[in-house]
Design an enzyme around this catalytic site. Structure first.
Site, PDB file in Angstrom:
ATOM      1  N   ILE A  46      21.176  -8.308  46.512  1.00  0.00           N
ATOM      2  CA  ILE A  46      21.781  -9.282  47.433  1.00  0.00           C
ATOM      3  C   ILE A  46      21.375 -10.684  47.000  1.00  0.00           C
ATOM      4  O   ILE A  46      22.197 -11.593  46.927  1.00  0.00           O
ATOM      5  CB  ILE A  46      21.323  -9.049  48.888  1.00  0.00           C
ATOM      6  CG1 ILE A  46      21.596  -7.611  49.295  1.00  0.00           C
ATOM      7  CG2 ILE A  46      22.042 -10.005  49.826  1.00  0.00           C
ATOM      8  CD1 ILE A  46      21.054  -7.260  50.660  1.00  0.00           C
ATOM      9  N   CYS A  47      20.073 -10.851  46.712  1.00  0.00           N
ATOM     10  CA  CYS A  47      19.551 -12.177  46.390  1.00  0.00           C
ATOM     11  C   CYS A  47      20.201 -12.864  45.191  1.00  0.00           C
ATOM     12  O   CYS A  47      20.364 -14.084  45.218  1.00  0.00           O
ATOM     13  CB  CYS A  47      18.045 -12.113  46.170  1.00  0.00           C
ATOM     14  SG  CYS A  47      17.140 -11.628  47.639  1.00  0.00           S
ATOM     15  N   PRO A  48      20.543 -12.146  44.138  1.00  0.00           N
ATOM     16  CA  PRO A  48      20.998 -12.863  42.949  1.00  0.00           C
ATOM     17  C   PRO A  48      22.199 -13.754  43.188  1.00  0.00           C
ATOM     18  O   PRO A  48      22.353 -14.779  42.550  1.00  0.00           O
ATOM     19  CB  PRO A  48      21.340 -11.760  41.944  1.00  0.00           C
ATOM     20  CG  PRO A  48      21.178 -10.493  42.627  1.00  0.00           C
ATOM     21  CD  PRO A  48      20.527 -10.713  43.932  1.00  0.00           C
ATOM     22  N   THR A  49      23.067 -13.372  44.141  1.00  0.00           N
ATOM     23  CA  THR A  49      24.254 -14.197  44.372  1.00  0.00           C
ATOM     24  C   THR A  49      23.846 -15.580  44.861  1.00  0.00           C
ATOM     25  O   THR A  49      24.497 -16.573  44.547  1.00  0.00           O
ATOM     26  CB  THR A  49      25.181 -13.524  45.402  1.00  0.00           C
ATOM     27  OG1 THR A  49      24.412 -13.161  46.544  1.00  0.00           O
ATOM     28  CG2 THR A  49      25.835 -12.294  44.813  1.00  0.00           C
ATOM     29  N   GLU A  50      22.763 -15.649  45.625  1.00  0.00           N
ATOM     30  CA  GLU A  50      22.280 -16.954  46.098  1.00  0.00           C
ATOM     31  C   GLU A  50      21.546 -17.685  44.987  1.00  0.00           C
ATOM     32  O   GLU A  50      21.776 -18.863  44.734  1.00  0.00           O
ATOM     33  CB  GLU A  50      21.297 -16.752  47.251  1.00  0.00           C
ATOM     34  CG  GLU A  50      21.928 -16.216  48.502  1.00  0.00           C
ATOM     35  CD  GLU A  50      20.919 -16.057  49.600  1.00  0.00           C
ATOM     36  OE1 GLU A  50      19.736 -15.804  49.275  1.00  0.00           O
ATOM     37  OE2 GLU A  50      21.296 -16.191  50.761  1.00  0.00           O
TER      38      GLU A  50
END
Lengths: 167, 244
Positions: A46-50
Protein backbone atom coordinates in the site's frame (compact mmCIF):
# COMPACT_ATOMS: atom_id res chain seq x y z
CA UNK A 1 -0.99 14.74 18.42
CA UNK A 2 0.83 17.91 17.50
CA UNK A 3 -1.57 20.50 16.12
CA UNK A 4 -1.72 23.60 13.91
CA UNK A 5 0.50 26.44 15.10
CA UNK A 6 2.51 24.30 17.52
CA UNK A 7 6.29 24.29 17.25
CA UNK A 8 8.06 21.05 16.49
CA UNK A 9 10.28 19.94 19.40
CA UNK A 10 13.95 19.15 18.93
CA UNK A 11 14.88 15.59 17.97
CA UNK A 12 17.85 13.59 16.78
CA UNK A 13 17.42 10.61 14.43
CA UNK A 14 19.06 9.32 11.25
CA UNK A 15 17.95 9.27 7.63
CA UNK A 16 18.96 7.50 4.47
CA UNK A 17 19.37 9.32 1.16
CA UNK A 18 20.50 7.03 -1.62
CA UNK A 19 23.01 4.86 0.24
CA UNK A 20 24.20 7.59 2.60
CA UNK A 21 23.20 7.63 6.25
CA UNK A 22 23.19 11.00 8.03
CA UNK A 23 21.98 12.29 11.39
CA UNK A 24 19.06 14.70 11.27
CA UNK A 25 17.73 17.12 13.88
CA UNK A 26 15.46 20.12 14.11
CA UNK A 27 17.99 22.31 12.27
CA UNK A 28 17.27 20.35 9.07
CA UNK A 29 13.74 21.76 9.07
CA UNK A 30 14.78 25.41 9.48
CA UNK A 31 14.81 27.84 6.55
CA UNK A 32 12.67 25.54 4.37
CA UNK A 33 9.10 24.37 4.15
CA UNK A 34 8.86 20.69 4.93
CA UNK A 35 6.38 18.00 3.99
CA UNK A 36 6.92 15.39 6.67
CA UNK A 37 4.92 12.23 6.14
CA UNK A 38 4.73 9.12 8.31
CA UNK A 39 3.91 5.71 6.87
CA UNK A 40 3.48 2.32 8.60
CA UNK A 41 6.29 0.29 7.09
CA UNK A 42 8.72 -0.37 4.26
CA UNK A 43 8.07 -3.18 1.83
CA UNK A 44 4.34 -2.89 1.93
CA UNK A 45 2.05 -3.03 -1.08
CA UNK A 46 0.00 0.00 0.00
CA UNK A 47 2.76 2.40 1.04
CA UNK A 48 4.76 2.48 -2.19
CA UNK A 49 2.05 4.36 -4.05
CA UNK A 50 2.46 7.23 -1.59
CA UNK A 51 6.23 7.01 -1.30
CA UNK A 52 6.65 6.96 -5.06
CA UNK A 53 3.90 9.57 -5.47
CA UNK A 54 5.93 12.06 -3.43
CA UNK A 55 9.01 11.04 -5.42
CA UNK A 56 7.22 11.81 -8.69
CA UNK A 57 6.40 15.33 -7.46
CA UNK A 58 9.76 16.03 -5.84
CA UNK A 59 10.80 18.67 -8.38
CA UNK A 60 7.47 20.49 -8.08
CA UNK A 61 7.86 20.52 -4.30
CA UNK A 62 11.42 21.81 -4.57
CA UNK A 63 10.24 24.64 -6.82
CA UNK A 64 7.93 25.67 -3.97
CA UNK A 65 10.99 25.96 -1.72
CA UNK A 66 10.03 22.85 0.20
CA UNK A 67 11.55 19.49 1.01
CA UNK A 68 10.04 16.06 1.55
CA UNK A 69 10.88 13.72 4.44
CA UNK A 70 9.38 10.26 4.83
CA UNK A 71 9.34 8.56 8.25
CA UNK A 72 8.70 5.01 9.42
CA UNK A 73 9.91 2.88 12.31
CA UNK A 74 11.90 0.60 9.98
CA UNK A 75 15.67 0.26 10.29
CA UNK A 76 18.20 2.21 8.24
CA UNK A 77 19.10 -0.97 6.35
CA UNK A 78 15.48 -1.55 5.50
CA UNK A 79 15.19 2.05 4.24
CA UNK A 80 18.31 1.54 2.11
CA UNK A 81 16.78 -1.49 0.42
CA UNK A 82 13.40 0.22 0.06
CA UNK A 83 15.00 3.33 -1.51
CA UNK A 84 16.87 1.08 -3.93
CA UNK A 85 13.69 -0.82 -4.77
CA UNK A 86 11.58 2.28 -5.40
CA UNK A 87 14.38 4.62 -6.59
CA UNK A 88 13.47 7.26 -4.03
CA UNK A 89 15.34 10.57 -4.27
CA UNK A 90 14.37 12.15 -0.93
CA UNK A 91 15.40 11.15 2.60
CA UNK A 92 13.65 8.41 4.55
CA UNK A 93 14.03 8.78 8.31
CA UNK A 94 14.43 5.72 10.48
CA UNK A 95 12.41 6.27 13.65
CA UNK A 96 13.32 2.98 15.28
CA UNK A 97 13.20 4.53 18.77
CA UNK A 98 9.77 6.08 18.01
CA UNK A 99 11.14 9.52 18.94
CA UNK A 100 9.49 11.38 16.06
CA UNK A 101 6.35 9.29 16.29
CA UNK A 102 5.97 10.36 19.94
CA UNK A 103 6.75 14.04 19.25
CA UNK A 104 4.10 14.18 16.53
CA UNK A 105 1.74 11.84 18.40
CA UNK A 106 1.21 9.48 15.49
CA UNK A 107 2.25 6.13 16.96
CA UNK A 108 -0.32 3.40 16.60
CA UNK A 109 -0.33 1.79 20.05
CA UNK A 110 -1.56 -1.54 18.69
CA UNK A 111 1.71 -2.32 16.90
CA UNK A 112 4.01 0.65 17.61
CA UNK A 113 4.06 1.62 13.96
CA UNK A 114 3.11 5.05 12.63
CA UNK A 115 -0.29 6.09 11.38
CA UNK A 116 -0.48 7.55 7.90
CA UNK A 117 0.07 11.15 8.91
CA UNK A 118 1.20 14.15 6.87
CA UNK A 119 2.46 17.45 8.29
CA UNK A 120 3.44 20.67 6.53
CA UNK A 121 5.92 22.57 8.67
CA UNK A 122 6.97 26.14 7.95
CA UNK A 123 10.59 27.36 8.19
CA UNK A 124 9.83 28.69 11.69
CA UNK A 125 9.13 25.07 12.70
CA UNK A 126 5.41 25.68 13.20
CA UNK A 127 2.89 23.14 11.96
CA UNK A 128 0.65 24.53 9.19
CA UNK A 129 -1.19 21.39 8.08
CA UNK A 130 -2.06 18.03 9.62
CA UNK A 131 -3.75 15.05 8.00
CA UNK A 132 -4.08 11.51 9.33
CA UNK A 133 -5.82 8.69 7.52
CA UNK A 134 -6.69 5.10 8.26
CA UNK A 135 -3.97 2.47 7.77
CA UNK A 136 -5.73 1.08 4.70
CA UNK A 137 -6.33 4.40 2.96
CA UNK A 138 -3.59 5.95 0.88
CA UNK A 139 -3.17 9.72 0.92
CA UNK A 140 -3.40 12.13 -1.97
CA UNK A 141 -0.04 13.63 -2.88
CA UNK A 142 -1.88 16.17 -5.06
CA UNK A 143 -3.91 17.33 -2.08
CA UNK A 144 -0.76 17.85 0.03
CA UNK A 145 0.84 19.93 -2.74
CA UNK A 146 -2.40 21.86 -3.27
CA UNK A 147 -2.45 22.77 0.43
CA UNK A 148 1.23 23.76 0.32
CA UNK A 149 0.50 26.04 -2.62
CA UNK A 150 -2.56 27.47 -0.88
CA UNK A 151 -0.52 28.26 2.24
CA UNK A 152 2.11 29.89 0.05
CA UNK A 153 -0.44 32.37 -1.29
CA UNK A 154 -0.59 33.86 2.19
CA UNK A 155 -4.21 34.51 1.43
CA UNK A 156 -7.56 32.96 2.26
CA UNK A 157 -8.39 30.10 -0.06
CA UNK A 158 -11.94 28.73 -0.45
CA UNK A 159 -12.92 25.09 -0.46
CA UNK A 160 -11.51 23.15 -3.42
CA UNK A 161 -9.25 26.04 -4.25
CA UNK A 162 -7.37 25.17 -7.40
CA UNK A 163 -3.92 26.67 -7.91
CA UNK A 164 -4.39 26.38 -11.66
CA UNK A 165 -7.83 27.92 -11.67
CA UNK A 166 -9.66 30.82 -10.04
CA UNK A 167 -8.19 31.86 -6.70
CA UNK B 1 17.47 -29.95 -11.12
CA UNK B 2 18.56 -33.36 -12.54
CA UNK B 3 15.83 -35.16 -14.50
CA UNK B 4 16.01 -38.16 -12.14
CA UNK B 5 15.07 -35.88 -9.22
CA UNK B 6 12.19 -34.48 -11.24
CA UNK B 7 11.04 -38.01 -12.05
CA UNK B 8 11.16 -38.93 -8.37
CA UNK B 9 9.04 -35.89 -7.46
CA UNK B 10 6.56 -36.67 -10.24
CA UNK B 11 6.27 -40.29 -9.12
CA UNK B 12 5.83 -39.21 -5.51
CA UNK B 13 3.03 -36.81 -6.56
CA UNK B 14 1.36 -39.55 -8.58
CA UNK B 15 1.50 -41.80 -5.52
CA UNK B 16 -0.10 -39.10 -3.36
CA UNK B 17 -2.86 -38.67 -5.99
CA UNK B 18 -3.36 -42.44 -6.06
CA UNK B 19 -3.65 -42.48 -2.28
CA UNK B 20 -6.44 -39.92 -2.54
CA UNK B 21 -8.28 -42.02 -5.13
CA UNK B 22 -7.96 -45.23 -3.13
CA UNK B 23 -9.28 -43.61 0.07
CA UNK B 24 -12.89 -44.56 -0.70
CA UNK B 25 -11.85 -48.01 -1.86
CA UNK B 26 -9.95 -48.82 1.35
CA UNK B 27 -12.50 -47.18 3.63
CA UNK B 28 -15.43 -48.96 1.95
CA UNK B 29 -13.76 -52.35 2.03
CA UNK B 30 -12.57 -52.01 5.61
CA UNK B 31 -16.04 -50.98 6.73
CA UNK B 32 -17.64 -53.84 4.78
CA UNK B 33 -15.27 -56.34 6.37
CA UNK B 34 -15.58 -55.19 9.98
CA UNK B 35 -19.24 -54.18 10.18
CA UNK B 36 -20.58 -57.22 8.29
CA UNK B 37 -18.31 -59.57 10.25
CA UNK B 38 -19.76 -58.04 13.41
CA UNK B 39 -23.26 -58.43 12.03
CA UNK B 40 -22.96 -62.08 10.95
CA UNK B 41 -21.06 -63.00 14.12
CA UNK B 42 -23.81 -61.44 16.24
CA UNK B 43 -26.55 -63.23 14.33
CA UNK B 44 -24.53 -66.46 14.44
CA UNK B 45 -24.28 -66.04 18.22
CA UNK B 46 -28.04 -65.83 18.39
CA UNK B 47 -28.90 -68.40 15.67
CA UNK B 48 -25.90 -70.71 15.40
CA UNK B 49 -28.09 -73.54 14.09
CA UNK B 50 -29.72 -71.46 11.32
CA UNK B 51 -27.04 -70.56 8.74
CA UNK B 52 -29.65 -69.27 6.25
CA UNK B 53 -30.64 -66.46 8.61
CA UNK B 54 -26.95 -65.58 9.04
CA UNK B 55 -26.34 -65.48 5.28
CA UNK B 56 -29.52 -63.50 4.49
CA UNK B 57 -28.75 -61.02 7.26
CA UNK B 58 -25.18 -60.71 5.99
CA UNK B 59 -26.20 -59.99 2.39
CA UNK B 60 -29.12 -57.67 3.12
CA UNK B 61 -27.14 -55.87 5.77
CA UNK B 62 -24.26 -55.47 3.33
CA UNK B 63 -26.57 -54.13 0.62
CA UNK B 64 -28.24 -51.62 2.94
CA UNK B 65 -24.96 -50.46 4.44
CA UNK B 66 -23.24 -50.24 1.03
CA UNK B 67 -26.06 -48.04 -0.32
CA UNK B 68 -25.93 -45.90 2.80
CA UNK B 69 -22.15 -45.55 2.57
CA UNK B 70 -22.25 -44.72 -1.15
CA UNK B 71 -24.98 -42.11 -0.71
CA UNK B 72 -23.13 -40.72 2.31
CA UNK B 73 -19.94 -40.48 0.28
CA UNK B 74 -21.76 -38.77 -2.60
CA UNK B 75 -23.61 -36.24 -0.45
CA UNK B 76 -20.68 -35.41 1.78
CA UNK B 77 -18.32 -35.03 -1.20
CA UNK B 78 -20.82 -32.80 -3.01
CA UNK B 79 -21.53 -30.72 0.10
CA UNK B 80 -17.83 -30.36 0.83
CA UNK B 81 -17.21 -29.38 -2.77
CA UNK B 82 -20.08 -26.83 -2.86
CA UNK B 83 -18.91 -25.20 0.36
CA UNK B 84 -15.34 -25.06 -0.93
CA UNK B 85 -16.43 -23.49 -4.23
CA UNK B 86 -18.50 -20.87 -2.36
CA UNK B 87 -15.54 -20.04 -0.11
CA UNK B 88 -13.18 -19.76 -3.07
CA UNK B 89 -15.66 -17.48 -4.91
CA UNK B 90 -15.88 -15.26 -1.84
CA UNK B 91 -12.10 -15.16 -1.58
CA UNK B 92 -11.84 -14.28 -5.28
CA UNK B 93 -14.24 -11.35 -4.82
CA UNK B 94 -12.15 -10.07 -1.91
CA UNK B 95 -9.02 -10.54 -3.99
CA UNK B 96 -10.49 -8.58 -6.92
CA UNK B 97 -11.54 -5.76 -4.64
CA UNK B 98 -8.42 -5.57 -2.48
CA UNK B 99 -5.49 -7.40 -4.10
CA UNK B 100 -3.08 -5.66 -1.75
CA UNK B 101 -4.56 -7.68 1.13
CA UNK B 102 -3.34 -10.83 -0.58
CA UNK B 103 0.05 -9.27 -1.20
CA UNK B 104 0.39 -7.99 2.37
CA UNK B 105 -0.68 -11.30 3.91
CA UNK B 106 1.73 -13.28 1.71
CA UNK B 107 4.48 -10.87 2.70
CA UNK B 108 3.62 -11.52 6.36
CA UNK B 109 3.61 -15.27 5.76
CA UNK B 110 7.03 -15.22 4.10
CA UNK B 111 8.65 -12.95 6.69
CA UNK B 112 7.26 -15.01 9.57
CA UNK B 113 8.77 -18.07 7.88
CA UNK B 114 12.16 -16.38 8.18
CA UNK B 115 12.51 -14.60 4.85
CA UNK B 116 13.85 -11.03 5.06
CA UNK B 117 11.46 -8.27 3.98
CA UNK B 118 13.19 -7.25 0.73
CA UNK B 119 13.29 -10.87 -0.47
CA UNK B 120 9.70 -11.50 0.57
CA UNK B 121 8.62 -8.31 -1.18
CA UNK B 122 10.46 -9.34 -4.35
CA UNK B 123 8.85 -12.79 -4.26
CA UNK B 124 5.33 -11.37 -3.90
CA UNK B 125 6.05 -8.78 -6.57
CA UNK B 126 7.02 -11.52 -9.02
CA UNK B 127 3.87 -13.48 -8.12
CA UNK B 128 1.80 -10.34 -8.62
CA UNK B 129 2.74 -10.27 -12.30
CA UNK B 130 0.26 -13.11 -12.78
CA UNK B 131 -3.03 -12.63 -10.95
CA UNK B 132 -3.91 -16.33 -11.04
CA UNK B 133 -0.59 -17.29 -9.47
CA UNK B 134 -1.02 -14.63 -6.80
CA UNK B 135 -4.57 -15.74 -6.04
CA UNK B 136 -3.65 -19.43 -5.90
CA UNK B 137 -0.91 -18.70 -3.39
CA UNK B 138 -3.25 -16.48 -1.37
CA UNK B 139 -5.98 -19.17 -1.41
CA UNK B 140 -3.63 -21.97 -0.51
CA UNK B 141 -1.15 -20.40 1.92
CA UNK B 142 -3.24 -17.74 3.64
CA UNK B 143 -6.84 -18.93 3.47
CA UNK B 144 -5.88 -22.60 3.67
CA UNK B 145 -8.41 -23.46 0.95
CA UNK B 146 -7.40 -26.38 -1.27
CA UNK B 147 -8.09 -26.35 -5.01
CA UNK B 148 -11.38 -27.94 -6.03
CA UNK B 149 -10.67 -31.59 -6.80
CA UNK B 150 -11.51 -32.81 -10.28
CA UNK B 151 -12.64 -36.21 -9.00
CA UNK B 152 -16.18 -37.22 -9.92
CA UNK B 153 -18.15 -37.74 -6.67
CA UNK B 154 -20.42 -40.32 -8.43
CA UNK B 155 -17.39 -42.42 -9.33
CA UNK B 156 -16.22 -42.23 -5.71
CA UNK B 157 -19.67 -43.31 -4.51
CA UNK B 158 -19.70 -46.32 -6.89
CA UNK B 159 -16.18 -47.25 -5.76
CA UNK B 160 -17.33 -47.05 -2.15
CA UNK B 161 -20.38 -49.24 -2.90
CA UNK B 162 -18.42 -51.93 -4.73
CA UNK B 163 -15.65 -51.91 -2.13
CA UNK B 164 -18.15 -52.33 0.70
CA UNK B 165 -19.97 -55.19 -1.03
CA UNK B 166 -16.65 -56.86 -1.87
CA UNK B 167 -15.48 -56.50 1.74
CA UNK B 168 -18.74 -57.95 3.05
CA UNK B 169 -18.26 -61.16 1.03
CA UNK B 170 -15.37 -62.30 3.24
CA UNK B 171 -17.41 -62.66 6.44
CA UNK B 172 -20.60 -63.82 4.67
CA UNK B 173 -19.57 -66.39 2.06
CA UNK B 174 -18.09 -68.93 4.54
CA UNK B 175 -21.61 -69.43 5.92
CA UNK B 176 -22.70 -70.53 2.44
CA UNK B 177 -20.02 -73.20 2.14
CA UNK B 178 -19.56 -74.37 5.72
CA UNK B 179 -21.78 -74.89 8.68
CA UNK B 180 -21.67 -74.41 12.44
CA UNK B 181 -18.48 -73.40 14.18
CA UNK B 182 -16.42 -74.11 11.06
CA UNK B 183 -18.29 -71.44 9.10
CA UNK B 184 -17.86 -68.99 11.97
CA UNK B 185 -14.08 -69.57 12.24
CA UNK B 186 -13.72 -69.49 8.44
CA UNK B 187 -15.48 -66.09 8.41
CA UNK B 188 -13.09 -64.77 11.06
CA UNK B 189 -10.02 -66.13 9.24
CA UNK B 190 -11.15 -64.87 5.81
CA UNK B 191 -12.07 -61.43 7.15
CA UNK B 192 -8.98 -61.26 9.35
CA UNK B 193 -6.74 -62.16 6.42
CA UNK B 194 -8.34 -59.55 4.17
CA UNK B 195 -8.01 -56.96 6.94
CA UNK B 196 -4.41 -58.01 7.52
CA UNK B 197 -3.63 -57.36 3.83
CA UNK B 198 -5.41 -54.00 4.03
CA UNK B 199 -3.43 -53.15 7.17
CA UNK B 200 -0.15 -54.08 5.49
CA UNK B 201 -1.07 -51.91 2.48
CA UNK B 202 -2.04 -49.01 4.72
CA UNK B 203 1.22 -49.33 6.66
CA UNK B 204 3.17 -49.40 3.40
CA UNK B 205 1.52 -46.26 2.02
CA UNK B 206 1.76 -44.44 5.35
CA UNK B 207 5.45 -45.47 5.59
CA UNK B 208 4.80 -47.20 8.93
CA UNK B 209 5.67 -50.68 10.18
CA UNK B 210 3.35 -52.61 7.84
CA UNK B 211 3.56 -55.92 9.74
CA UNK B 212 2.41 -54.17 12.90
CA UNK B 213 -0.33 -52.40 10.96
CA UNK B 214 -1.48 -55.72 9.44
CA UNK B 215 -1.54 -57.51 12.80
CA UNK B 216 -3.50 -54.63 14.32
CA UNK B 217 -6.14 -54.91 11.59
CA UNK B 218 -6.28 -58.70 12.03
CA UNK B 219 -6.82 -58.36 15.78
CA UNK B 220 -9.60 -55.85 15.16
CA UNK B 221 -11.40 -58.55 13.14
CA UNK B 222 -10.99 -61.15 15.89
CA UNK B 223 -12.10 -58.81 18.69
CA UNK B 224 -15.05 -57.48 16.63
CA UNK B 225 -16.31 -60.99 15.90
CA UNK B 226 -15.93 -62.24 19.47
CA UNK B 227 -17.67 -59.21 20.95
CA UNK B 228 -20.48 -59.38 18.38
CA UNK B 229 -21.02 -63.09 18.89
CA UNK B 230 -21.21 -62.53 22.64
CA UNK B 231 -23.60 -59.60 22.13
CA UNK B 232 -25.76 -61.81 19.89
CA UNK B 233 -26.11 -64.52 22.54
CA UNK B 234 -26.77 -62.03 25.34
CA UNK B 235 -29.43 -60.16 23.35
CA UNK B 236 -31.05 -63.44 22.29
CA UNK B 237 -31.26 -64.62 25.91
CA UNK B 238 -32.58 -61.28 27.11
CA UNK B 239 -35.26 -61.12 24.44
CA UNK B 240 -36.12 -64.80 24.61
CA UNK B 241 -37.99 -64.24 27.85
CA UNK B 242 -39.86 -61.24 26.39
CA UNK B 243 -41.01 -63.14 23.28
CA UNK B 244 -41.52 -66.55 24.94
Amino acid sequence: MISIGETVKDFLVKYVLGVEIEPIGIDYLKKKWTILFFYPEDFSFICPTEVTGFNDHLEEVKELGAQILGVSVDSLESHKAWIKELKIKYPLISDENKELGKIFGVLDKTDNRCHRATFIINPDLKVEFVMVTSRNVGRSVHETIRVLKAIHTGDSCPADWDPEGVK
Amino acid sequence: MPSTDLDAITKSKERIDLKGKTRDLVFGMQDGLISILGLVAGVYGAYSNQPLIVVITGFTGAMAAAISMAVGSLLSTEAERDILIAEIDEARELFKEKPYLAQESLMGEFTSAGMDKPTAYAAVKVMSKNKDVLFDNFRNSILDLPAVEKENPYVNAVVMFIAFIFGSLFPTLPFLFFSGRTAYYAAIIATGTALFILGVAKGYFAKQNFWLSGIKFFLIAVVASLLSEYAGTVIRDLLAARFA
